[in-house]
Design a protein around this motif. Structure first.
Motif, PDB file in Angstrom:
ATOM      1  N   GLU A 150       0.830  -1.200   0.000  1.00 31.00           N
ATOM      2  CA  GLU A 150       0.000   0.000   0.000  1.00 31.00           C
ATOM      3  C   GLU A 150       0.861   1.246   0.000  1.00 31.00           C
ATOM      4  O   GLU A 150       2.040   1.219   0.378  1.00 31.00           O
ATOM      5  CB  GLU A 150      -0.949   0.027   1.196  1.00 31.00           C
ATOM      6  CG  GLU A 150      -0.296   0.222   2.542  1.00 31.00           C
ATOM      7  CD  GLU A 150      -1.320   0.338   3.655  1.00 31.00           C
ATOM      8  OE1 GLU A 150      -1.375   1.422   4.291  1.00 31.00           O
ATOM      9  OE2 GLU A 150      -2.062  -0.634   3.894  1.00 31.00           O
ATOM     10  N   THR A 151       0.261   2.334  -0.451  1.00 32.81           N
ATOM     11  CA  THR A 151       0.938   3.626  -0.472  1.00 32.81           C
ATOM     12  C   THR A 151      -0.090   4.719  -0.242  1.00 32.81           C
ATOM     13  O   THR A 151      -1.292   4.509  -0.454  1.00 32.81           O
ATOM     14  CB  THR A 151       1.666   3.840  -1.815  1.00 32.81           C
ATOM     15  OG1 THR A 151       2.439   5.042  -1.756  1.00 32.81           O
ATOM     16  CG2 THR A 151       0.673   3.928  -2.970  1.00 32.81           C
ATOM     17  N   GLY A 193      -1.115   7.231  -9.691  1.00 32.66           N
ATOM     18  CA  GLY A 193      -1.341   5.845  -9.335  1.00 32.66           C
ATOM     19  C   GLY A 193      -0.081   5.120  -8.940  1.00 32.66           C
ATOM     20  O   GLY A 193       1.025   5.682  -8.939  1.00 32.66           O
ATOM     21  N   PHE A 194      -0.271   3.849  -8.620  1.00 30.34           N
ATOM     22  CA  PHE A 194       0.817   2.977  -8.198  1.00 30.34           C
ATOM     23  C   PHE A 194       1.110   1.980  -9.309  1.00 30.34           C
ATOM     24  O   PHE A 194       0.185   1.448  -9.942  1.00 30.34           O
ATOM     25  CB  PHE A 194       0.434   2.238  -6.915  1.00 30.34           C
ATOM     26  CG  PHE A 194       1.567   1.474  -6.300  1.00 30.34           C
ATOM     27  CD1 PHE A 194       2.601   2.128  -5.664  1.00 30.34           C
ATOM     28  CD2 PHE A 194       1.603   0.088  -6.368  1.00 30.34           C
ATOM     29  CE1 PHE A 194       3.657   1.431  -5.101  1.00 30.34           C
ATOM     30  CE2 PHE A 194       2.644  -0.622  -5.812  1.00 30.34           C
ATOM     31  CZ  PHE A 194       3.675   0.049  -5.181  1.00 30.34           C
ATOM     32  N   VAL A 195       2.393   1.739  -9.550  1.00 29.76           N
ATOM     33  CA  VAL A 195       2.830   0.817 -10.596  1.00 29.76           C
ATOM     34  C   VAL A 195       3.364  -0.446  -9.934  1.00 29.76           C
ATOM     35  O   VAL A 195       4.144  -0.384  -8.978  1.00 29.76           O
ATOM     36  CB  VAL A 195       3.925   1.452 -11.470  1.00 29.76           C
ATOM     37  CG1 VAL A 195       4.331   0.505 -12.594  1.00 29.76           C
ATOM     38  CG2 VAL A 195       3.454   2.792 -12.036  1.00 29.76           C
ATOM     39  N   VAL A 249      -0.876  -0.951 -13.559  1.00 32.16           N
ATOM     40  CA  VAL A 249      -1.085   0.347 -12.927  1.00 32.16           C
ATOM     41  C   VAL A 249      -2.461   0.394 -12.277  1.00 32.16           C
ATOM     42  O   VAL A 249      -3.463  -0.004 -12.883  1.00 32.16           O
ATOM     43  CB  VAL A 249      -0.961   1.482 -13.975  1.00 32.16           C
ATOM     44  CG1 VAL A 249      -1.429   2.803 -13.386  1.00 32.16           C
ATOM     45  CG2 VAL A 249       0.468   1.599 -14.487  1.00 32.16           C
ATOM     46  N   PHE A 250      -2.497   0.881 -11.041  1.00 35.88           N
ATOM     47  CA  PHE A 250      -3.742   1.190 -10.335  1.00 35.88           C
ATOM     48  C   PHE A 250      -3.805   2.702 -10.242  1.00 35.88           C
ATOM     49  O   PHE A 250      -3.042   3.314  -9.498  1.00 35.88           O
ATOM     50  CB  PHE A 250      -3.744   0.543  -8.960  1.00 35.88           C
ATOM     51  CG  PHE A 250      -4.968   0.836  -8.114  1.00 35.88           C
ATOM     52  CD1 PHE A 250      -6.196   1.126  -8.684  1.00 35.88           C
ATOM     53  CD2 PHE A 250      -4.874   0.787  -6.723  1.00 35.88           C
ATOM     54  CE1 PHE A 250      -7.317   1.392  -7.902  1.00 35.88           C
ATOM     55  CE2 PHE A 250      -5.991   1.036  -5.922  1.00 35.88           C
ATOM     56  CZ  PHE A 250      -7.207   1.340  -6.518  1.00 35.88           C
ATOM     57  N   GLY A 290       6.493   1.354  -8.422  1.00 34.95           N
ATOM     58  CA  GLY A 290       6.730   2.786  -8.554  1.00 34.95           C
ATOM     59  C   GLY A 290       5.435   3.560  -8.665  1.00 34.95           C
ATOM     60  O   GLY A 290       4.390   3.133  -8.170  1.00 34.95           O
ATOM     61  N   PHE A 291       5.518   4.698  -9.350  1.00 37.31           N
ATOM     62  CA  PHE A 291       4.396   5.619  -9.420  1.00 37.31           C
ATOM     63  C   PHE A 291       4.213   6.140 -10.838  1.00 37.31           C
ATOM     64  O   PHE A 291       5.170   6.199 -11.622  1.00 37.31           O
ATOM     65  CB  PHE A 291       4.611   6.789  -8.463  1.00 37.31           C
ATOM     66  CG  PHE A 291       4.835   6.351  -7.038  1.00 37.31           C
ATOM     67  CD1 PHE A 291       3.760   6.033  -6.228  1.00 37.31           C
ATOM     68  CD2 PHE A 291       6.116   6.218  -6.527  1.00 37.31           C
ATOM     69  CE1 PHE A 291       3.955   5.595  -4.921  1.00 37.31           C
ATOM     70  CE2 PHE A 291       6.331   5.789  -5.228  1.00 37.31           C
ATOM     71  CZ  PHE A 291       5.243   5.478  -4.422  1.00 37.31           C
TER      72      PHE A 291
END
Length: 219
Positions: free
Chosen positions: A98-99, A113-115, A126-127, A198-199
């Motif tokens: 989680e981030t 988003g988060f990669v 990607v989310f 990543g992001f």
């Protein structure tokens, strides 16, 4: 086709100038192998850059650590900015990651988003959370994106001017997606491309990341 050309052009620019990925040392690999039967936890608070995240300031983008946050800015009105980090995630194991992310400044059309599970920017999952309060779960393969799931975020789940927690839970070949601890969606038959996370920042905007946190379950 126009959208694909734009994405490919941006990939060329950012891959050459920004997408710097850290390779694990042999000692790191040996350590990860020895922990195959243990629960592994990791947390990045961004109090400093001991984690080796990319820091730069270029014409089209920038990234810095300041005040316990990791700031990423896409200075281009169009295109997707990927920042990837080598996490050495064991692809065959189950995990929760989680981030917490907040928009600092942005134009009207933007998303972040988060990669996950990336070998590079063009081969990744990607989310993504959009400014219009929609979410999108995408698979990038050879630089072309495919939306696997998406829709409107339920009322009051998304906190527009605050940090939002994005969580992903991998169970076998299925990944469940959560926003602020609310279940959003899930995707099955997932095969991750690589061990990088990543992001992503799309559109002219700047985000702040408060932390990343993960637990990797034993085999």
């Amino acid at each position: 086709m126009k959208n694909i050309f734009i994405i490919l052009i941006v990939f060329v620019t950012f891959v050459l100038n920004i997408q710097l990925v850290y390779a694990a040392s042999q000692s790191d690999k040996s350590a990860s192998e020895s922990m195959a039967d243990e629960l592994v936890s990791y947390e990045e608070q961004f109090n400093d850059n001991t984690g080796g995240w990319e820091i730069f300031n270029l014409t089209m983008a920038s990234a810095r650590i300041e005040g316990g946050h990791y700031y990423i800015e896409n200075k281009s009105e169009t295109g997707e900015l990927f920042i990837l980090h080598h996490s050495d995630f064991p692809l065959g194991r189950e995990f929760v990651i989680e981030t917490s992310i907040k928009t600092v400044k942005a134009s009207d059309n933007h998303s972040y988003g988060f990669v996950l599970g990336a070998s590079d920017a063009g081969n990744s999952y990607v989310f993504e959370i959009r400014a219009d309060e929609f979410y999108s779960i995408k698979r990038y393969h050879k630089g072309v994106s495919q939306e696997l799931a998406g829709g409107r975020i339920r009322s009051r789940v998304f906190q527009k001017n605050s940090f939002n927690t994005l969580k992903l839970e991998k169970l076998g070949k299925k990944i469940r997606f959560y926003l602020n601890n609310y279940y959003i969606d899930e995707v099955s038959d997932i095969t991750l491309f690589g061990k990088r996370v990543g992001f992503i920042v799309e559109g002219k905007s700047e985000i702040a990341i408060d932390y990343t946190r993960s637990q990797i379950w034993p085999d």
